[in-house]
Design a protein around this motif. Structure first.
Motif, mmCIF file in Angstrom:
data_model
loop_
_atom_site.group_PDB
_atom_site.id
_atom_site.type_symbol
_atom_site.label_atom_id
_atom_site.label_comp_id
_atom_site.label_asym_id
_atom_site.label_seq_id
_atom_site.Cartn_x
_atom_site.Cartn_y
_atom_site.Cartn_z
ATOM 1 N N UNK A 175 0.851 -1.188 0.000
ATOM 2 C CA UNK A 175 0.000 0.000 0.000
ATOM 3 C C UNK A 175 0.886 1.237 0.000
ATOM 4 N N UNK A 176 0.461 2.214 -0.772
ATOM 5 C CA UNK A 176 1.167 3.486 -0.868
ATOM 6 C C UNK A 176 0.323 4.567 -0.191
ATOM 7 N N UNK A 177 0.990 5.619 0.279
ATOM 8 C CA UNK A 177 0.266 6.752 0.856
ATOM 9 C C UNK A 177 1.004 8.045 0.536
ATOM 10 N N UNK A 178 0.288 9.143 0.585
ATOM 11 C CA UNK A 178 0.905 10.447 0.328
ATOM 12 C C UNK A 178 1.844 10.791 1.477
ATOM 13 N N UNK A 179 3.073 11.156 1.130
ATOM 14 C CA UNK A 179 4.126 11.372 2.118
ATOM 15 C C UNK A 179 4.901 12.646 1.806
#
Length: 278
Positions: A175-179
């Motif tokens: 899973x990717x997330x805004x960072x």
């Protein structure tokens, strides 16, 4: 990355940007070059508001770094504390270089470290840690523009080159997330908390921001322990371990060419080994 091309003298472009943005340089202010000499910043005043003007040179306009600050100003929530963008400017010179200037309000606090890592325990309060966690939770729920990435899966697949014990292990990001993408101690301020330098923000593996902050805390064990406490739910699971291996590999890769990262190399090598048995 280092470049074989010499960095341009940005003093003239900085003063040009100050004139065109109607900003008065602070009489006591010294201009400060960024890493690699591609940026130059300094204090200014605009209509009695204290600001910070930074100029960047690039071979061409566009791209992630060029667009990052403007997109962050437009897309990120007010709950993510950061300096307000007061103005921006871009132009070409006769040599084909392009310049971009950003004018921000002056920081309300002071930067916690002149370098990404710590040389003393972070002098922050419980409230500061709580504010940071809230800000990052807001950020991670934000949608990043399509194609805007801190890194790619292809890069992550190559990290066994720097951590050989990971050869053969599945490194697929679930899973990717805004960072933020560069959440180290030179990009954070004391109370009140502000997070700066948003040029490279975008999608990253879940837990990457906490992993970066922890890695750059390893030279001060007490602060590193506090990072792990505040972000235990993020770091102490398979996704968090992967995020930590990613930043460990990045620092190991950078250490051989960058004296700022060389002192961190033995710390992240030890962390990477510990994660293998956790």
């Amino acid at each position: 990355m280092t470049s074989s091309n010499p960095s341009p003298d940005l003093t003239g472009p900085w003063h040009r940007a100050a004139r065109e943005l109607a900003a008065t340089p602070a009489p006591e202010g010294l201009l400060r070059a960024g890493t690699g000499g591609r940026t130059l910043g300094g204090p200014v005043t605009v209509k009695d508001v204290q600001g910070w003007l930074r100029v960047m040179a690039a071979p061409r306009p566009g791209g992630k770094i060029w667009e990052g600050a403007n997109l962050a100003d437009v897309l990120l929530a007010e709950e993510i504390p950061r300096p307000a963008l007061l103005g921006e400017l871009a132009w070409n010179d006769e040599n084909g270089l392009v310049f971009q200037a950003h004018l921000w309000e002056r920081l309300q606090g002071r930067e916690l470290s002149p370098t990404p890592n710590l040389t003393a325990p972070a002098p922050v309060t419980d409230r500061w840690w709580n504010d940071l966690r809230i800000a990052l939770d807001h950020l991670h729920r934000t949608s990043a523009p399509a194609g805007r990435q801190v890194m790619t899966q292809d890069y992550i697949d190559r990290i066994p080159r720097f951590i050989p014990a990971l050869h053969g292990r599945d490194l697929t990001v679930g899973r990717w997330e805004t960072s933020h993408g560069d959440l180290h101690w030179a990009n954070l301020t004391t109370d009140p908390l502000q997070i700066i330098d948003w040029e490279g923000w975008g999608s990253a593996p879940v837990g990457y921001d906490a992993a970066v902050l922890h890695a750059y805390s390893l030279t001060e064990p007490a602060t590193a322990v506090r990072v792990r406490e505040v972000f235990a739910d993020v770091l102490d699971n398979p996704a968090g371990r992967l995020a930590q291996w990613v930043i460990c590999a990045e620092i190991i890769q950078a250490a051989d060419r960058d004296p700022l990262h060389a002192p961190l190399k033995p710390h992240v090598q030890r962390l990477a080994e510990e994660l293998l048995i956790s």
